[in-house]
Write a protein that holds these residues in place. Structure first.
Motif, short mmCIF file in Angstrom:
data_model
loop_
_atom_site.label_atom_id
_atom_site.label_comp_id
_atom_site.label_asym_id
_atom_site.label_seq_id
_atom_site.Cartn_x
_atom_site.Cartn_y
_atom_site.Cartn_z
N ALA A 3 0.53 -1.57 0.13
CA ALA A 3 0.09 0.39 -0.24
C ALA A 3 0.78 0.67 0.24
O ALA A 3 0.84 2.51 -0.73
CB ALA A 3 -1.05 0.11 1.07
N ARG A 10 -0.20 9.84 -5.64
CA ARG A 10 -1.13 10.33 -4.99
C ARG A 10 -1.16 11.25 -5.57
O ARG A 10 -2.85 12.20 -5.31
CB ARG A 10 -0.38 11.10 -2.86
CG ARG A 10 -1.65 11.16 -2.50
CD ARG A 10 -1.01 11.22 -0.88
NE ARG A 10 -1.74 11.86 -0.29
CZ ARG A 10 -1.76 12.29 1.06
NH1 ARG A 10 -1.57 13.43 1.02
NH2 ARG A 10 -3.22 12.58 2.10
N LEU A 89 -10.44 -3.22 -0.47
CA LEU A 89 -10.63 -2.19 0.41
C LEU A 89 -10.34 -0.35 0.46
O LEU A 89 -9.28 -0.26 -0.83
CB LEU A 89 -9.82 -2.68 1.59
CG LEU A 89 -9.29 -1.73 3.17
CD1 LEU A 89 -10.36 -1.10 3.94
CD2 LEU A 89 -7.30 -1.44 3.40
N TRP A 90 -11.19 0.08 0.27
CA TRP A 90 -11.24 1.60 0.03
C TRP A 90 -10.30 2.02 0.79
O TRP A 90 -10.55 2.85 2.36
CB TRP A 90 -13.25 2.31 0.59
CG TRP A 90 -13.80 2.22 -1.25
CD1 TRP A 90 -13.72 2.92 -2.05
CD2 TRP A 90 -14.39 0.62 -1.24
NE1 TRP A 90 -14.48 2.65 -3.16
CE2 TRP A 90 -14.67 1.49 -2.80
CE3 TRP A 90 -14.91 -0.18 -0.96
CZ2 TRP A 90 -15.70 0.53 -3.35
CZ3 TRP A 90 -15.08 -0.91 -1.37
CH2 TRP A 90 -15.56 -0.81 -2.49
N LEU A 91 -9.68 3.47 0.69
CA LEU A 91 -8.54 4.48 1.15
C LEU A 91 -8.76 5.15 1.33
O LEU A 91 -8.85 6.22 0.07
CB LEU A 91 -6.73 3.48 1.15
CG LEU A 91 -6.95 2.13 1.23
CD1 LEU A 91 -4.97 1.28 0.89
CD2 LEU A 91 -7.31 1.87 2.68
N SER A 92 -7.96 6.13 1.90
CA SER A 92 -8.75 7.53 2.02
C SER A 92 -7.72 8.23 2.17
O SER A 92 -7.27 9.35 1.44
CB SER A 92 -9.78 8.20 3.37
OG SER A 92 -8.86 7.60 4.19
N SER A 93 -6.02 7.55 2.70
CA SER A 93 -5.05 8.44 2.92
C SER A 93 -4.26 8.45 1.27
O SER A 93 -3.41 9.52 1.23
CB SER A 93 -4.12 7.57 3.33
OG SER A 93 -4.07 6.09 3.32
N LEU A 94 -4.75 7.98 -0.06
CA LEU A 94 -4.05 8.35 -0.80
C LEU A 94 -4.64 9.01 -1.29
O LEU A 94 -4.00 9.55 -3.29
CB LEU A 94 -5.03 6.68 -2.10
CG LEU A 94 -4.42 5.70 -1.60
CD1 LEU A 94 -4.87 4.87 -2.72
CD2 LEU A 94 -2.74 5.12 -1.75
N MET A 168 -12.19 8.49 -1.07
CA MET A 168 -11.83 6.86 -0.99
C MET A 168 -11.57 6.55 -2.28
O MET A 168 -12.75 6.43 -2.60
CB MET A 168 -12.23 6.21 0.16
CG MET A 168 -12.36 6.54 1.65
SD MET A 168 -13.59 5.83 2.56
CE MET A 168 -14.65 5.64 2.49
#
Length: 241
Positions: A3, A10, A89-94, A168
């Motif tokens: 990840a 980004r 999985l949905w990620l917000s930190s990207l 996300m």
């Protein structure tokens, strides 16, 4: 593979999200191919939790997507659309967040890590673009994947597909199922040939060559039955360095 490596993109992800035209034209396929560490109880529990939640999420997503197949956007898990059953999985930190508390949490989490600079760079530019989006769409943001999918179709200004200011992106666990996904892309565009452009190692190139060979075989068989010109799948690849 991991990840953390996705953080290299980004700035590009934020550009896609905040650009009115790119949102409906760029199809993101983000995959984690690294294996979980052996003998790690937290890693095992995490993967099991993702696996169980993904079954629930996929059913809910597909039930909604069947009614709104014209919807596009970076938040769409294209692996599921193309028939894969892999965990997502949905990620917000990207993506940078407009909420400074979220950004501070990300900075603390990555304190001393190589990715720290990627989490803080381009934030001002991102905020400026997001403010422009909010000006264009004063109604604000909608919450929930199903709600965002159901609003508008690709190419429409109303199909902004923003869930909330943090956004996300879906990340798939495991290697892409090339044969299934490429075949699905062809089936969705039966009147067009499919060209695949690769920048990768021999393993990826050979895997995609095999997938395209199978797709061409199926396309030829389908065309023979329907007495029409067969759809063709082409491979193009290059390397740098």
């Amino acid at each position: 593979r991991s990840a953390d490596e996705l953080l290299f993109g980004r700035a590009y992800f934020s550009t896609i999200v905040t650009h009115r035209h790119l949102r409906s034209r760029v199809f993101l396929h983000l995959h984690l191919t690294a294996s979980p560490p052996d003998g790690s109880a937290p890693a095992y529990i995490f993967r099991e939790a993702i696996k169980r939640q993904s079954k629930i999420d996929q059913k809910a997503f597909m039930d909604t997507y069947k009614l709104h197949k014209s919807s596009h956007g970076p938040q769409i898990p294209w692996a599921w659309v193309n028939g894969s059953t892999q965990d997502v999985l949905w990620l917000s930190s990207l993506l940078p967040s407009l909420d400074e508390r979220v950004e501070e949490q990300a900075r603390v989490t990555h304190q001393g890590h190589w990715s720290r600079g990627f989490l803080t760079s381009n934030l001002a530019d991102y905020e400026e673009r997001m403010q422009a989006v909010l000006t264009d769409y004063p109604a604000g943001f909608e919450t929930g994947v199903s709600r965002s999918i159901s609003q508008g179709s690709s190419g429409s200004q109303d199909s902004i597909l923003l869930n909330d200011p943090t956004w996300m992106l879906p990340v798939v666990f495991g290697r892409p199922d090339f044969a299934k996904e490429i075949r699905a892309i062809g089936n969705n565009r039966p009147r067009q040939n499919v060209h695949i452009y690769i920048c990768g190692n021999d393993l990826i190139v050979n895997s995609l060559k095999d997938a395209c060979a199978v797709c061409n075989m199926h396309a030829a068989a389908d065309a023979k039955k329907k007495r029409m010109t067969p759809q063709k799948f082409f491979i193009h690849y290059e390397r740098f360095g």
